[in-house]
Design a protein around this motif. Structure first.
Motif, PDB file in Angstrom:
ATOM      1  N   GLY A  99      11.053   2.147 -14.081  1.00  0.00           N
ATOM      2  CA  GLY A  99       9.755   2.728 -13.728  1.00  0.00           C
ATOM      3  C   GLY A  99       9.252   2.220 -12.391  1.00  0.00           C
ATOM      4  O   GLY A  99       8.793   2.994 -11.555  1.00  0.00           O
ATOM      5  N   ILE A 100       9.347   0.902 -12.195  1.00  0.00           N
ATOM      6  CA  ILE A 100       8.891   0.310 -10.931  1.00  0.00           C
ATOM      7  C   ILE A 100       9.636   0.947  -9.755  1.00  0.00           C
ATOM      8  O   ILE A 100       9.038   1.390  -8.771  1.00  0.00           O
ATOM      9  CB  ILE A 100       9.141  -1.224 -10.918  1.00  0.00           C
ATOM     10  N   MET A 101      10.967   1.021  -9.900  1.00  0.00           N
ATOM     11  CA  MET A 101      11.781   1.578  -8.809  1.00  0.00           C
ATOM     12  C   MET A 101      11.432   3.049  -8.561  1.00  0.00           C
ATOM     13  O   MET A 101      11.288   3.474  -7.416  1.00  0.00           O
ATOM     14  CB  MET A 101      13.281   1.446  -9.128  1.00  0.00           C
ATOM     15  N   SER A 102      11.277   3.839  -9.643  1.00  0.00           N
ATOM     16  CA  SER A 102      10.949   5.262  -9.491  1.00  0.00           C
ATOM     17  C   SER A 102       9.663   5.434  -8.701  1.00  0.00           C
ATOM     18  O   SER A 102       9.565   6.271  -7.803  1.00  0.00           O
ATOM     19  CB  SER A 102      10.778   5.936 -10.841  1.00  0.00           C
ATOM     20  N   ALA A 103       8.663   4.629  -9.052  1.00  0.00           N
ATOM     21  CA  ALA A 103       7.362   4.753  -8.390  1.00  0.00           C
ATOM     22  C   ALA A 103       7.457   4.339  -6.929  1.00  0.00           C
ATOM     23  O   ALA A 103       6.887   4.990  -6.045  1.00  0.00           O
ATOM     24  CB  ALA A 103       6.324   3.910  -9.121  1.00  0.00           C
ATOM     25  N   LEU A 104       8.195   3.256  -6.664  1.00  0.00           N
ATOM     26  CA  LEU A 104       8.270   2.767  -5.279  1.00  0.00           C
ATOM     27  C   LEU A 104       9.138   3.663  -4.392  1.00  0.00           C
ATOM     28  O   LEU A 104       8.970   3.692  -3.183  1.00  0.00           O
ATOM     29  CB  LEU A 104       8.790   1.326  -5.243  1.00  0.00           C
ATOM     30  N   MET A 105      10.058   4.407  -5.019  1.00  0.00           N
ATOM     31  CA  MET A 105      10.913   5.311  -4.233  1.00  0.00           C
ATOM     32  C   MET A 105      10.095   6.407  -3.544  1.00  0.00           C
ATOM     33  O   MET A 105      10.442   6.864  -2.465  1.00  0.00           O
ATOM     34  CB  MET A 105      11.964   5.990  -5.129  1.00  0.00           C
ATOM     35  N   VAL A 106       9.020   6.859  -4.199  1.00  0.00           N
ATOM     36  CA  VAL A 106       8.260   7.984  -3.642  1.00  0.00           C
ATOM     37  C   VAL A 106       6.927   7.550  -3.021  1.00  0.00           C
ATOM     38  O   VAL A 106       6.126   8.383  -2.617  1.00  0.00           O
ATOM     39  CB  VAL A 106       8.003   9.084  -4.702  1.00  0.00           C
ATOM     40  N   ASN A 107       6.700   6.235  -2.948  1.00  0.00           N
ATOM     41  CA  ASN A 107       5.480   5.745  -2.298  1.00  0.00           C
ATOM     42  C   ASN A 107       5.856   4.675  -1.284  1.00  0.00           C
ATOM     43  O   ASN A 107       6.728   3.846  -1.561  1.00  0.00           O
ATOM     44  CB  ASN A 107       4.533   5.137  -3.333  1.00  0.00           C
ATOM     45  N   ASP A 108       5.198   4.693  -0.124  1.00  0.00           N
ATOM     46  CA  ASP A 108       5.495   3.674   0.887  1.00  0.00           C
ATOM     47  C   ASP A 108       5.290   2.278   0.314  1.00  0.00           C
ATOM     48  O   ASP A 108       6.101   1.389   0.507  1.00  0.00           O
ATOM     49  CB  ASP A 108       4.596   3.850   2.113  1.00  0.00           C
ATOM     50  N   HIS A 109       4.172   2.114  -0.367  1.00  0.00           N
ATOM     51  CA  HIS A 109       3.927   0.856  -1.066  1.00  0.00           C
ATOM     52  C   HIS A 109       2.886   1.086  -2.155  1.00  0.00           C
ATOM     53  O   HIS A 109       2.105   2.032  -2.095  1.00  0.00           O
ATOM     54  CB  HIS A 109       3.461  -0.231  -0.105  1.00  0.00           C
ATOM     55  N   LEU A 110       2.911   0.217  -3.140  1.00  0.00           N
ATOM     56  CA  LEU A 110       1.926   0.286  -4.232  1.00  0.00           C
ATOM     57  C   LEU A 110       1.468  -1.142  -4.505  1.00  0.00           C
ATOM     58  O   LEU A 110       2.270  -2.068  -4.414  1.00  0.00           O
ATOM     59  CB  LEU A 110       2.566   0.868  -5.493  1.00  0.00           C
TER      60      LEU A 110
END
Lengths: 96, 205
Positions: free
Chosen positions: A19-30
Protein backbone atom coordinates in the motif's frame (compact mmCIF):
# COMPACT_ATOMS: atom_id res chain seq x y z
CA UNK A 1 7.86 -21.06 -12.87
CA UNK A 2 10.89 -20.72 -10.61
CA UNK A 3 12.17 -17.87 -12.72
CA UNK A 4 8.84 -16.15 -12.39
CA UNK A 5 8.76 -16.49 -8.63
CA UNK A 6 12.28 -15.18 -8.32
CA UNK A 7 11.24 -11.77 -9.61
CA UNK A 8 8.67 -11.32 -6.87
CA UNK A 9 9.98 -9.03 -4.19
CA UNK A 10 9.71 -10.13 -0.56
CA UNK A 11 9.63 -6.49 0.53
CA UNK A 12 6.28 -6.04 -1.19
CA UNK A 13 4.62 -9.22 0.02
CA UNK A 14 3.17 -7.40 3.01
CA UNK A 15 -0.16 -5.62 2.39
CA UNK A 16 0.81 -2.42 4.16
CA UNK A 17 4.17 -2.13 2.42
CA UNK A 18 2.45 -2.78 -0.89
CA UNK A 19 0.00 0.00 0.00
CA UNK A 20 2.75 2.44 0.94
CA UNK A 21 4.57 1.80 -2.34
CA UNK A 22 1.36 2.09 -4.43
CA UNK A 23 0.55 5.45 -2.89
CA UNK A 24 4.08 6.82 -3.24
CA UNK A 25 4.32 5.68 -6.88
CA UNK A 26 1.60 8.13 -7.94
CA UNK A 27 2.45 11.00 -5.58
CA UNK A 28 5.64 13.07 -5.49
CA UNK A 29 5.59 12.79 -1.73
CA UNK A 30 3.16 12.09 1.09
CA UNK A 31 3.50 12.93 4.76
CA UNK A 32 3.11 10.44 7.55
CA UNK A 33 -0.44 11.41 8.44
CA UNK A 34 -1.75 11.29 4.87
CA UNK A 35 -0.29 7.80 4.54
CA UNK A 36 -1.88 6.83 7.84
CA UNK A 37 -5.33 8.11 6.77
CA UNK A 38 -5.03 6.58 3.33
CA UNK A 39 -4.02 3.12 4.47
CA UNK A 40 -5.93 3.05 7.75
CA UNK A 41 -2.83 1.96 9.64
CA UNK A 42 -1.76 2.59 13.21
CA UNK A 43 1.24 4.84 13.96
CA UNK A 44 3.46 2.02 15.11
CA UNK A 45 2.58 -0.36 12.32
CA UNK A 46 3.07 2.24 9.60
CA UNK A 47 6.35 3.45 11.11
CA UNK A 48 7.83 -0.03 11.28
CA UNK A 49 6.91 -0.88 7.69
CA UNK A 50 8.23 2.46 6.47
CA UNK A 51 11.47 1.64 8.28
CA UNK A 52 11.69 -1.69 6.45
CA UNK A 53 11.26 0.05 3.11
CA UNK A 54 13.84 2.68 4.08
CA UNK A 55 16.33 -0.06 4.90
CA UNK A 56 15.87 -1.49 1.42
CA UNK A 57 16.46 2.07 0.13
CA UNK A 58 13.09 1.97 -1.64
CA UNK A 59 11.71 4.91 0.28
CA UNK A 60 13.39 8.11 1.39
CA UNK A 61 12.15 10.86 3.65
CA UNK A 62 12.82 14.49 4.40
CA UNK A 63 11.96 16.32 7.56
CA UNK A 64 10.77 19.87 7.62
CA UNK A 65 8.88 22.09 10.00
CA UNK A 66 5.31 23.14 9.34
CA UNK A 67 4.14 25.76 11.83
CA UNK A 68 6.84 24.56 14.20
CA UNK A 69 5.65 20.98 14.04
CA UNK A 70 7.92 18.41 12.47
CA UNK A 71 6.52 17.05 9.23
CA UNK A 72 8.04 14.02 7.57
CA UNK A 73 7.58 13.66 3.84
CA UNK A 74 8.09 10.28 2.29
CA UNK A 75 8.85 9.61 -1.33
CA UNK A 76 9.86 6.64 -3.43
CA UNK A 77 13.50 6.38 -4.56
CA UNK A 78 14.46 5.53 -8.16
CA UNK A 79 15.56 2.10 -6.91
CA UNK A 80 12.20 1.66 -5.20
CA UNK A 81 10.33 2.62 -8.34
CA UNK A 82 12.32 0.13 -10.38
CA UNK A 83 11.87 -2.64 -7.82
CA UNK A 84 8.14 -2.03 -7.59
CA UNK A 85 7.68 -2.07 -11.37
CA UNK A 86 9.65 -5.31 -11.53
CA UNK A 87 7.39 -6.76 -8.82
CA UNK A 88 4.27 -5.70 -10.74
CA UNK A 89 5.65 -7.26 -13.90
CA UNK A 90 6.29 -10.48 -12.00
CA UNK A 91 2.73 -10.59 -10.70
CA UNK A 92 1.46 -9.92 -14.20
CA UNK A 93 3.50 -12.84 -15.57
CA UNK A 94 2.24 -15.11 -12.81
CA UNK A 95 -1.36 -14.31 -13.61
CA UNK A 96 -0.95 -14.98 -17.32
CA UNK B 1 0.00 -21.07 -6.71
CA UNK B 2 -2.34 -18.70 -4.92
CA UNK B 3 -3.41 -16.59 -7.80
CA UNK B 4 -6.09 -15.06 -5.70
CA UNK B 5 -3.67 -13.33 -3.40
CA UNK B 6 -1.98 -11.64 -6.35
CA UNK B 7 -5.28 -10.69 -7.93
CA UNK B 8 -6.28 -9.04 -4.69
CA UNK B 9 -2.84 -7.37 -4.53
CA UNK B 10 -3.36 -5.88 -7.98
CA UNK B 11 -6.80 -4.72 -6.96
CA UNK B 12 -5.41 -3.07 -3.81
CA UNK B 13 -2.60 -1.37 -5.72
CA UNK B 14 -5.01 0.13 -8.22
CA UNK B 15 -7.46 1.17 -5.53
CA UNK B 16 -4.80 2.88 -3.41
CA UNK B 17 -3.27 4.62 -6.43
CA UNK B 18 -6.70 6.01 -7.34
CA UNK B 19 -7.67 6.95 -3.82
CA UNK B 20 -4.35 8.67 -3.11
CA UNK B 21 -4.11 10.71 -6.28
CA UNK B 22 -7.65 11.37 -7.47
CA UNK B 23 -10.82 12.70 -6.00
CA UNK B 24 -13.10 9.76 -6.76
CA UNK B 25 -16.10 10.74 -4.66
CA UNK B 26 -17.63 12.99 -7.26
CA UNK B 27 -21.28 12.00 -7.14
CA UNK B 28 -23.32 11.35 -10.27
CA UNK B 29 -26.39 12.69 -8.51
CA UNK B 30 -24.73 16.09 -8.13
CA UNK B 31 -24.40 16.18 -11.93
CA UNK B 32 -28.08 15.32 -12.36
CA UNK B 33 -29.20 17.96 -9.86
CA UNK B 34 -26.91 20.63 -11.37
CA UNK B 35 -28.33 19.77 -14.80
CA UNK B 36 -31.94 20.12 -13.67
CA UNK B 37 -31.19 23.41 -11.91
CA UNK B 38 -29.44 24.69 -15.07
CA UNK B 39 -32.47 23.78 -17.20
CA UNK B 40 -34.78 25.73 -14.87
CA UNK B 41 -32.27 28.58 -14.93
CA UNK B 42 -32.20 28.58 -18.72
CA UNK B 43 -35.99 28.61 -18.85
CA UNK B 44 -36.23 31.64 -16.54
CA UNK B 45 -33.44 33.38 -18.45
CA UNK B 46 -35.44 32.78 -21.62
CA UNK B 47 -38.47 34.47 -20.01
CA UNK B 48 -36.38 37.42 -18.82
CA UNK B 49 -34.63 37.98 -22.12
CA UNK B 50 -37.45 37.49 -24.57
CA UNK B 51 -40.50 38.74 -22.67
CA UNK B 52 -40.51 42.32 -23.92
CA UNK B 53 -40.09 41.48 -27.56
CA UNK B 54 -43.13 39.32 -28.11
CA UNK B 55 -44.75 42.02 -30.20
CA UNK B 56 -42.33 41.39 -32.99
CA UNK B 57 -42.67 38.61 -35.48
CA UNK B 58 -39.26 37.32 -34.61
CA UNK B 59 -37.71 37.08 -31.20
CA UNK B 60 -35.29 39.83 -30.49
CA UNK B 61 -32.83 39.65 -27.70
CA UNK B 62 -33.57 42.66 -25.61
CA UNK B 63 -31.61 43.11 -22.46
CA UNK B 64 -32.28 46.32 -20.59
CA UNK B 65 -31.09 47.18 -17.11
CA UNK B 66 -33.92 45.44 -15.23
CA UNK B 67 -33.60 42.17 -17.07
CA UNK B 68 -29.82 42.43 -16.75
CA UNK B 69 -30.27 42.75 -12.98
CA UNK B 70 -32.70 39.80 -13.01
CA UNK B 71 -30.22 37.72 -15.00
CA UNK B 72 -27.45 38.48 -12.52
CA UNK B 73 -29.63 37.38 -9.62
CA UNK B 74 -30.71 34.29 -11.58
CA UNK B 75 -27.11 33.37 -12.42
CA UNK B 76 -26.17 33.74 -8.77
CA UNK B 77 -29.08 31.57 -7.61
CA UNK B 78 -28.33 28.86 -10.21
CA UNK B 79 -24.65 28.84 -9.23
CA UNK B 80 -25.37 28.63 -5.50
CA UNK B 81 -28.01 25.91 -5.87
CA UNK B 82 -25.85 23.72 -8.12
CA UNK B 83 -22.77 24.18 -5.93
CA UNK B 84 -24.84 23.45 -2.84
CA UNK B 85 -26.41 20.29 -4.22
CA UNK B 86 -23.05 19.20 -5.66
CA UNK B 87 -21.32 19.57 -2.31
CA UNK B 88 -24.21 17.83 -0.57
CA UNK B 89 -24.26 14.70 -2.77
CA UNK B 90 -20.49 14.55 -3.02
CA UNK B 91 -19.99 14.73 0.74
CA UNK B 92 -22.52 11.90 1.15
CA UNK B 93 -20.51 9.80 -1.26
CA UNK B 94 -17.17 10.78 0.25
CA UNK B 95 -18.48 9.55 3.57
CA UNK B 96 -19.23 6.18 2.03
CA UNK B 97 -15.82 6.04 0.30
CA UNK B 98 -14.13 6.98 3.58
CA UNK B 99 -12.57 9.89 1.72
CA UNK B 100 -12.58 13.36 3.21
CA UNK B 101 -14.38 15.93 1.07
CA UNK B 102 -11.76 18.57 1.80
CA UNK B 103 -8.40 16.87 1.41
CA UNK B 104 -5.31 17.17 -0.77
CA UNK B 105 -7.09 15.60 -3.74
CA UNK B 106 -10.17 17.78 -3.69
CA UNK B 107 -8.02 20.89 -3.21
CA UNK B 108 -5.90 19.92 -6.20
CA UNK B 109 -9.04 19.19 -8.24
CA UNK B 110 -10.59 22.51 -7.31
CA UNK B 111 -7.50 24.63 -7.95
CA UNK B 112 -7.03 23.07 -11.38
CA UNK B 113 -10.71 23.64 -12.13
CA UNK B 114 -10.66 27.22 -10.93
CA UNK B 115 -7.76 28.55 -13.02
CA UNK B 116 -9.49 28.31 -16.44
CA UNK B 117 -12.90 28.89 -14.88
CA UNK B 118 -11.94 32.13 -13.13
CA UNK B 119 -10.14 33.33 -16.27
CA UNK B 120 -13.30 32.72 -18.28
CA UNK B 121 -15.44 34.37 -15.63
CA UNK B 122 -13.37 37.56 -15.59
CA UNK B 123 -13.24 37.60 -19.39
CA UNK B 124 -17.04 37.28 -19.52
CA UNK B 125 -17.46 40.19 -17.11
CA UNK B 126 -15.16 42.33 -19.26
CA UNK B 127 -17.15 41.49 -22.40
CA UNK B 128 -20.38 42.10 -20.51
CA UNK B 129 -19.20 45.54 -19.42
CA UNK B 130 -18.48 46.32 -23.07
CA UNK B 131 -21.99 45.18 -24.03
CA UNK B 132 -21.11 41.96 -25.86
CA UNK B 133 -23.96 39.92 -24.42
CA UNK B 134 -24.22 37.40 -27.26
CA UNK B 135 -20.87 35.71 -26.72
CA UNK B 136 -21.35 35.08 -23.01
CA UNK B 137 -23.09 31.71 -23.39
CA UNK B 138 -20.46 30.32 -25.80
CA UNK B 139 -17.61 31.67 -23.66
CA UNK B 140 -18.93 30.17 -20.43
CA UNK B 141 -19.31 26.80 -22.20
CA UNK B 142 -15.80 26.92 -23.67
CA UNK B 143 -14.05 27.92 -20.46
CA UNK B 144 -16.09 25.46 -18.40
CA UNK B 145 -15.04 22.74 -20.84
CA UNK B 146 -11.39 23.75 -20.63
CA UNK B 147 -11.63 23.77 -16.84
CA UNK B 148 -13.09 20.24 -16.84
CA UNK B 149 -10.41 18.88 -19.18
CA UNK B 150 -7.74 20.45 -17.00
CA UNK B 151 -9.22 19.09 -13.77
CA UNK B 152 -10.03 15.64 -15.14
CA UNK B 153 -6.52 14.36 -14.32
CA UNK B 154 -7.44 14.59 -10.67
CA UNK B 155 -10.83 12.92 -10.69
CA UNK B 156 -12.94 10.36 -12.57
CA UNK B 157 -11.94 9.86 -16.21
CA UNK B 158 -15.38 10.67 -17.62
CA UNK B 159 -14.91 14.33 -16.75
CA UNK B 160 -12.43 14.69 -19.60
CA UNK B 161 -14.88 13.75 -22.35
CA UNK B 162 -17.57 15.87 -20.71
CA UNK B 163 -15.16 18.80 -20.92
CA UNK B 164 -14.41 18.17 -24.59
CA UNK B 165 -18.14 18.04 -25.39
CA UNK B 166 -18.67 21.35 -23.57
CA UNK B 167 -15.88 22.94 -25.62
CA UNK B 168 -17.40 21.67 -28.88
CA UNK B 169 -20.83 22.97 -27.86
CA UNK B 170 -19.27 26.31 -26.94
CA UNK B 171 -17.60 26.64 -30.33
CA UNK B 172 -20.86 25.73 -32.08
CA UNK B 173 -22.68 28.30 -29.96
CA UNK B 174 -20.09 30.87 -30.98
CA UNK B 175 -20.80 30.10 -34.64
CA UNK B 176 -24.60 30.01 -34.30
CA UNK B 177 -24.46 33.10 -32.19
CA UNK B 178 -28.23 33.68 -31.75
CA UNK B 179 -28.84 30.30 -30.15
CA UNK B 180 -26.56 30.79 -27.17
CA UNK B 181 -29.18 30.00 -24.57
CA UNK B 182 -30.18 26.78 -26.33
CA UNK B 183 -26.56 25.54 -26.44
CA UNK B 184 -26.11 26.69 -22.88
CA UNK B 185 -29.13 24.63 -21.80
CA UNK B 186 -27.76 21.58 -23.64
CA UNK B 187 -24.25 21.97 -22.21
CA UNK B 188 -25.06 22.80 -18.61
CA UNK B 189 -28.42 21.06 -18.41
CA UNK B 190 -28.73 18.01 -20.64
CA UNK B 191 -25.06 16.96 -20.63
CA UNK B 192 -24.83 17.19 -16.85
CA UNK B 193 -27.92 15.03 -16.48
CA UNK B 194 -26.65 12.40 -18.97
CA UNK B 195 -23.16 12.27 -17.45
CA UNK B 196 -24.61 12.29 -13.96
CA UNK B 197 -26.72 9.23 -14.77
CA UNK B 198 -23.78 7.42 -16.41
CA UNK B 199 -21.51 8.10 -13.45
CA UNK B 200 -24.23 7.18 -10.99
CA UNK B 201 -24.64 3.82 -12.72
CA UNK B 202 -20.88 3.18 -12.96
CA UNK B 203 -19.76 4.28 -9.54
CA UNK B 204 -22.89 4.55 -7.42
CA UNK B 205 -23.64 7.62 -5.40
Amino acid sequence: MKQKLKDLNKAFENKLRLGIMSALMVNDHLDFNSLKDLLGATDGNLASHLKTLEKEAYVSYSKEFLERKPNTKYSVTPAGRQAFLKHLKAIENLLK
Amino acid sequence: MNKEKYLSDIHDIKEIMDRSSRFISLSGLSGVSAGIIALFGAYFAYLFIYQESEYFDYKMVGIDETSMFNLFILAGVVLLLSLGSGIFFTSLKAGKNKQKIWDRNSKRLLSNLMIPLATGGVLCLIFLSRGYVGILAPLTLIFYGLALVNASKYTLNEIRSLGILEIVLGLMAMYFIGYGLLFWAIGFGVLHIIYGIIMHMRYGS
